[in-house]
Design an enzyme around this catalytic site. Structure first.
Site, PDB file in Angstrom:
ATOM      1  N   SER A 123       0.824  -1.212   0.000  1.00  0.00           N
ATOM      2  CA  SER A 123       0.000   0.000   0.000  1.00  0.00           C
ATOM      3  C   SER A 123       0.854   1.256   0.000  1.00  0.00           C
ATOM      4  O   SER A 123       0.334   2.356  -0.215  1.00  0.00           O
ATOM      5  CB  SER A 123      -0.904   0.019   1.245  1.00  0.00           C
ATOM      6  N   HIS A 144      -3.658  -4.191  -4.964  1.00  0.00           N
ATOM      7  CA  HIS A 144      -3.850  -3.589  -3.651  1.00  0.00           C
ATOM      8  C   HIS A 144      -5.291  -3.784  -3.191  1.00  0.00           C
ATOM      9  O   HIS A 144      -6.207  -3.089  -3.635  1.00  0.00           O
ATOM     10  CB  HIS A 144      -3.507  -2.097  -3.684  1.00  0.00           C
ATOM     11  N   GLU A 156      -7.089  -2.001  -6.290  1.00  0.00           N
ATOM     12  CA  GLU A 156      -6.308  -1.152  -7.180  1.00  0.00           C
ATOM     13  C   GLU A 156      -5.294  -2.032  -7.918  1.00  0.00           C
ATOM     14  O   GLU A 156      -4.464  -2.677  -7.285  1.00  0.00           O
ATOM     15  CB  GLU A 156      -5.576  -0.065  -6.388  1.00  0.00           C
ATOM     16  N   ASN A 194      -5.037   6.395  -1.467  1.00  0.00           N
ATOM     17  CA  ASN A 194      -4.188   6.998  -0.440  1.00  0.00           C
ATOM     18  C   ASN A 194      -3.541   8.300  -0.900  1.00  0.00           C
ATOM     19  O   ASN A 194      -3.038   9.066  -0.079  1.00  0.00           O
ATOM     20  CB  ASN A 194      -3.121   6.009   0.019  1.00  0.00           C
TER      21      ASN A 194
END
Length: 505
Positions: A123, A144, A156, A194
């Site tokens: 991540s 991910h 992802e 993120n």
């Protein structure tokens, strides 16, 4: 390129919470699954834990007994890397250290077939950097998952610098075949979620650090006005302050300490003090037995004004005008094409948050952005020491007459919801312009990955062309550090015509 055949074995290396979750997803989808962990005995323990979760799925009627038994038969602990030789996909979920991951994939490359797809669940690390250690980085991709992997739909699919299109496509289609919602993403710090989610936390912390409002009030405004499921303070307490701060720090460092991603000093102090959130019993809030949860600031009842004068249609707050009329308050219209303010009987003005401060004008109260003013149960107001008590009382009474709780915060430019949404929108446009992902995938990722009420581009269309740019430009004038400087992509969007360049959203 199609998804992996269900007869193809899938391996998961690393049997912590995330590794077990990924293994369960592949197992329930129908694959034979191999579990491996560097610590002897851990793989067998993980297999038992997954079996217990399958039992619970049967109890909840989400799986039949026969399906559970078949899944258990397909799940095998693997004592060594060599036991993964027949796998068509290996997903790594080990310690977030570049050297550890690189060494693991070097070992895997010596064991598995040349057409085996290799994937990392990292991540925070660069997919390109991990894959760079391989002889054949073309078959290496980021997958991910979000925790808990069996429940959260988003994956992802991250293409590193050396990833072949065929590998990324096969990983994408396999994730979709597993019942997930994949989004394609370039290898950028934070990937999609993120990266673009940073302002949600950062702006809440910035309002707190400037003593604009306390955590309980900021969280209440984000939930009850912004439509977010959780506020930034309670959400980071749930995630873990150390985990959230680590991600923020990683993204900031990876972007060469870009001021837009600067970590919060207040959060750093919280982590240093050991107040990590729910898991430690204390974070922004106190979770120990008997501790009281602080209440958000809510204004006392005030008398609503007899009338307001509307200068223009109020832009993103246009729904307020019919609501005010429905509440029995007279609305007198002025001939203003682009006005976003109400004039109160006191002569003071009530203005939608625009990145300016109340102290700059005589007798102004700002009100914050809401996802839906009809459904919102709370609205924040911002006033300075120069705002007359009567104007603030009339503004408070007006929103209370509409059935809203009112939180009065400090003289904070951009307030709470408005500045966070504007920055999220800006990072989203910047990401598309830099080839990180498509508008559609970014909206999907933000809705499913962090449960936002709208994707950034959906929100941008609601707010209107130029709204986010204008607010950030005003903020940048008041804080020229670069934190609020609108991106070139947002500038182009704001000034493009509908037939011009760029997005039409």
């Amino acid at each position: 390129m199609t998804a992996l055949d269900l007869s193809s074995p899938v391996a998961v290396v690393g049997t912590g919470t995330m590794g077990q979750g990924i293994a369960q997803v592949a197992l329930v989808a129908g694959h034979p699954v191999r579990l491996h962990d560097a610590v002897p005995g851990r793989a067998a323990e993980a297999a038992a834990a997954i079996g217990a979760r399958l039992d619970r799925l049967v109890e909840k009627d989400r799986l039949t007994g026969a399906e559970r038994d078949a899944a258990r038969a397909r799940l095998k602990p693997a004592e060594s890397i060599a036991d993964l030789a027949d796998c068509a996909l290996v997903v790594e979920a080990v310690l977030e250290r570049l050297d550890v991951k690189q060494q693991l994939f070097r070992e895997l490359e010596d064991v598995v077939a040349d057409d085996c797809l290799l994937a990392t669940n990292t991540s925070s690390l660069s997919v390109s950097a991990i894959g760079g250690a391989l002889r054949n980085p073309g078959r290496f991709v980021g997958l991910h998952f979000f925790n808990p992997a069996p429940l959260l739909p988003l994956v992802e699919v991250v293409s590193g610098f050396g990833t072949d299109v065929t590998s990324a496509t096969r990983a994408y289609e396999t994730a979709r075949a597993w019942g997930k919602t994949p989004v394609a993403c370039a290898d950028t710090p934070g990937f999609i979620v993120n990266r673009i989610a940073r302002p949600f936390y950062a702006e809440a912390f910035a309002v707190y650090e400037s003593q604009g409002a306390d955590p309980a009030t900021i969280d209440a405004v984000l939930r009850e006005s912004g439509g977010f499921k959780m506020g930034a303070f309670e959400l980071t307490d749930l995630i873990g302050q150390d985990v959230n701060e680590s991600v923020t720090h990683s993204v900031w460092q990876s972007f060469f300490q870009d001021v837009r991603f600067t970590p919060s000093l207040a959060q750093r102090r919280l982590v240093e003090s050991g107040r990590l959130g729910r898991k430690s019993g204390q974070g922004w809030y106190d979770y120990r037995d008997g501790a009281d949860r602080p209440e958000p600031h809510t204004a006392e009842p005030a008398q609503p004004p007899a009338y307001v004068v509307a200068e223009g249609g109020l832009g993103p707050a246009a729904d307020l005008l019919p609501m005010i009329r429905e509440a029995g308050i007279e609305v007198r219209d002025e001939d203003e094409d682009n006005g976003t303010r109400l004039v109160l009987p006191s002569g003071g003005q009530l203005v939608l948050a625009d990145g300016q401060t109340s102290v700059e004008f005589r007798d102004v109260v700002y009100f914050d952005l809401a996802l839906d003013y009809r459904k919102a149960t709370r609205v924040a107001l911002s006033a300075s020491q120069d705002t007359s008590p009567r104007t603030l009382a009339e503004a408070t009474g007006l929103f209370q007459a509409l059935g809203k709780k009112v939180s009065v915060i400090g003289d904070v430019p951009g307030m709470i919801v408005a500045r966070a949404v504007a920055r999220i929108v800006d990072l989203a446009y910047d990401a598309v312009a830099k080839g990180v992902a498509t508008e559609e995938d970014i909206d999907t990722a933000m809705r499913l990955g962090v449960n936002y009420p709208l994707g950034p581009f959906e929100w941008s269309r609601r707010l209107g062309r130029g709204w986010a740019y204008a607010l950030l430009d005003d903020l940048h004038l008041r804080d020229p550090s670069g934190r609020y400087a609108p991106s070139l992509a947002l500038y182009r969007h704001a000034y493009a015509t509908d037939k011009g360049e760029g997005s039409t959203s």
